[in-house]
Enzyme design. Sequence first.
Site, mmCIF file in Angstrom:
data_model
loop_
_atom_site.group_PDB
_atom_site.id
_atom_site.type_symbol
_atom_site.label_atom_id
_atom_site.label_comp_id
_atom_site.label_asym_id
_atom_site.label_seq_id
_atom_site.Cartn_x
_atom_site.Cartn_y
_atom_site.Cartn_z
ATOM 1 C CD GLN A 124 46.198 32.474 51.575
ATOM 2 O OE1 GLN A 124 46.538 32.872 52.687
ATOM 3 N NE2 GLN A 124 45.083 31.820 51.369
ATOM 4 C CG ASP A 127 47.442 35.995 45.226
ATOM 5 O OD1 ASP A 127 47.509 36.680 44.181
ATOM 6 O OD2 ASP A 127 46.412 35.401 45.579
ATOM 7 C CB SER A 130 45.381 38.507 46.611
ATOM 8 O OG SER A 130 44.649 37.407 46.187
ATOM 9 C CE1 TYR A 224 40.655 33.542 40.166
ATOM 10 C CE2 TYR A 224 41.511 31.317 39.971
ATOM 11 C CZ TYR A 224 41.696 32.649 40.283
ATOM 12 O OH TYR A 224 42.919 33.084 40.705
#
Length: 389
Positions: A124, A127, A130, A224
């Site tokens: 994360q 990422d 994002s 997704y």
Amino acid sequence: MKIAVAKETRDGEARVAMVPELVGKLTGLGYDVAVEPAAGRAALIADEEYVEAGASIEDDAVSTAEVVISVQPLDVARIRRLRAGAATISFLPVNQELALVTDLRDIGVTSFSMELVPRISRAQSMDALSSQSLVSGYRCAVVAAGLLHRFFPQSMTAAGTIQPAKVVVLGAGVAGLQAIATAKRLGAVVSAYDVRAAAAEEIRSMGAKAIELELETLEGTGGYAREMSEDRAERQRDLLAPHIAAADALITTAAVPGRQAPMLVTAAMVEQMKPGSVVVDLAADTGGNVEGSVAGEVVRIGNAQVWGGRNVPSQMPGPASRLYAQNVVNLLTLMTATDEDPDSGEGRLVPDFDDEIVAGACVTHDRTIRHAPTREALEGPVTDQEPQQ
Ligand code: NAD
């Protein structure tokens, strides 16, 4: 080992891959950091700030470094000047950049694509899709508020009450949820729709109303969305039409990985909106969620101004660069071995291809294309044995 911070050369790119604040993280790992002159200028960062943070400014940083970091992929001319065995870390949309991937392979560059960092919880902090979507989502809501010639919040004054603006958001991924949160903070009444089953709860948790349509949800792999059939797309448009007609501002952020953005709103639907309405299409760059939107322009459709997003994170280059640079630092940290000897303390890039993050993000290494779909697109299906890892 030297890490070069490239000056971006692509039209309209104002971000930079490293910020002075994070240079110390790289020198702490044992790297030398060399920045190309004026690399941070478009993000309002002066060369002196990098120098104060411990970096050097070098004209030939890219061609002399072992690792080159950038936001956009390097152009072919600069790739051809890289040292043999050098590594690059950047956004690298492989299916749009097949010619570049061929060059990276043939020159023997180890390339990593920030888009390909697997979206698992351990990754994360790396990422960048994002982190940049967060910037885009915020920006979309602020653009909508700026273009709309009325208040977002309700205002109760001695001169009477002004009703809040109604905002509809389509697509509630990272960008959409941030657009919802920002529009809510500005006081608008927000409702939103997404095809994923989990999205309704996420929309409500942001304080917005989830638009419920009599349609099946569309969940693909990895959380997704899946692509819609044309029949479902048409039914979705029919059911959304009254919600859009009632909105003062419409913000669209829908995407399906590896596909063109889905067309969610026809020009006829926009024509039903009230005079002075605003449409912000974040997906204009990738095909458009709104028929007739143009990336980088504001066009008029019926009564509405339609703003088409073009490299939206780059419109807030300071914070977008800060977040991207942190993603890059975290990926580099995962791939770095620092010499134990305190006198040398040198950092070395030693990618461990058994690590799913490293393996997933790597496009080329050792004159081989390691990303299987790209290898197949360029070299045809593998008939014999898979190349060794
Ligand atoms: P994205 O940019 O691929 O798409 C944006 C949104 O558009 C998605 O929510 C998608 O469902 C929606 N969409 C697609 N087609 C649509 C249609 N026809 N109508 C309405 N909406 C439509 O998405 P994203 O922001 O990358 O996030 C996608 C998912 O991945 C989310 O569930 C998010 O929470 C998750 N995610 C997970 C991680 C992680 O685990 N590290 C990181 C980021 C995102």
